[in-house]
Motif scaffolding. Structure first.
Motif, mmCIF file in Angstrom:
data_model
loop_
_atom_site.group_PDB
_atom_site.id
_atom_site.type_symbol
_atom_site.label_atom_id
_atom_site.label_comp_id
_atom_site.label_asym_id
_atom_site.label_seq_id
_atom_site.Cartn_x
_atom_site.Cartn_y
_atom_site.Cartn_z
ATOM 1 N N MET A 108 45.198 45.606 38.200
ATOM 2 C CA MET A 108 44.282 46.011 39.259
ATOM 3 C C MET A 108 43.109 46.828 38.702
ATOM 4 O O MET A 108 41.966 46.656 39.123
ATOM 5 N N TRP A 111 40.747 44.474 36.878
ATOM 6 C CA TRP A 111 39.915 43.649 37.759
ATOM 7 C C TRP A 111 38.813 44.480 38.416
ATOM 8 O O TRP A 111 37.693 43.998 38.604
ATOM 9 N N ARG A 183 45.629 38.358 41.421
ATOM 10 C CA ARG A 183 45.193 39.590 42.094
ATOM 11 C C ARG A 183 45.007 39.342 43.573
ATOM 12 O O ARG A 183 45.381 40.165 44.417
ATOM 13 N N THR A 187 47.039 41.189 46.699
ATOM 14 C CA THR A 187 46.411 41.951 47.781
ATOM 15 C C THR A 187 46.628 41.310 49.146
ATOM 16 O O THR A 187 46.360 41.945 50.169
ATOM 17 N N ILE A 194 51.768 39.644 40.535
ATOM 18 C CA ILE A 194 51.424 40.383 39.322
ATOM 19 C C ILE A 194 52.729 40.837 38.672
ATOM 20 O O ILE A 194 53.457 41.660 39.230
#
Length: 225
Positions: A108, A111, A183, A187, A194
């Motif tokens: 995270m 990214w 990702r 989310t 992940i």
């Protein structure tokens, strides 16, 4: 093969990926030697200037760092900290009965760092646009996916992934595509997307991705020049 960070000089953090890189007068990111974009050289010889009537001083040339903002260092150090943190952390009790990797924060953070550098690229292409219009366009294309594809194509006539291929970094396309997809799954309610393997892949590719982005940045500076 040993990971890249094990060969760093003693005392160097992962943020040292930015060490020795400066901004050229042409806008490219370079080492102090000859710029690959404009072929310009940076002199390291001091310059004598008159600071007051009859008073002269020797001033060493100053060079602007290549990072776009302080956070470029911060994110790399946060990624390093999370990777080196012992797996058996205080969060273990919360995570032990879930499918969430304790290394998810590595992915995270990477990214988020990547999104900031994509914004720097599109802002480069919008530099001559009036500020109000530039901010309106960025608000319209707020997601990194739209910025790498549709907005990038409007500005540069291609996509970010195609630019990676153009500069000889096609291997980054599949890597970034996988991280982006995982990702997004994470989310949107799939924490198992992940895992530890993806986090390890991000760490292994961190240096190569860093320099691939610089190649694209310089490619765009040259095209705009």
């Amino acid at each position: 093969m040993n990971p890249w960070f094990e060969s760093l000089p003693s005392g160097h953090r992962w943020s040292s990926l930015w060490y020795g890189l400066v901004l050229c007068g042409c806008g490219a990111i370079r080492k102090p030697e000859v710029c690959k974009v404009c072929n310009g050289k940076i002199s390291s010889e001091p310059v004598v200037i008159e600071v007051a009537p009859g008073r002269f001083e020797r001033i060493l040339p100053a060079m602007m760092g290549a990072e776009g903002r302080y956070e470029d260092y911060l994110y790399l150090e946060l990624i390093e900290r999370e990777w080196k943190r012992p797996v058996a952390s205080s969060a273990a009790g919360l995570l032990q009965n879930t499918s969430i990797s304790e290394r998810a924060s590595v992915v995270m953070l990477f990214w988020t760092y990547f999104e900031g550098r994509i914004e720097r690229l599109v802002r480069l292409g919008l530099a001559t646009v009036p500020e109000a219009l530039r901010e309106d366009v960025l608000a319209k294309y707020a997601s990194v996916g739209s910025r790498m594809d549709r907005l990038y194509k409007l500005i540069f006539g291609t996509t970010y992934f195609n630019d990676l291929r153009a500069v000889g970094c096609a291997n980054m396309v599949d890597f970034l595509g996988e991280v982006q997809a995982r990702r997004n799954e994470f989310t949107h309610g799939k924490p198992s997307a992940i895992n530890d393997l993806l986090a390890a892949q991000v760490v292994r590719q961190l240096r190569d991705e860093h320099f691939a982005w610089i190649e694209v940045f310089n490619h765009r500076v040259k095209a705009l020049g």
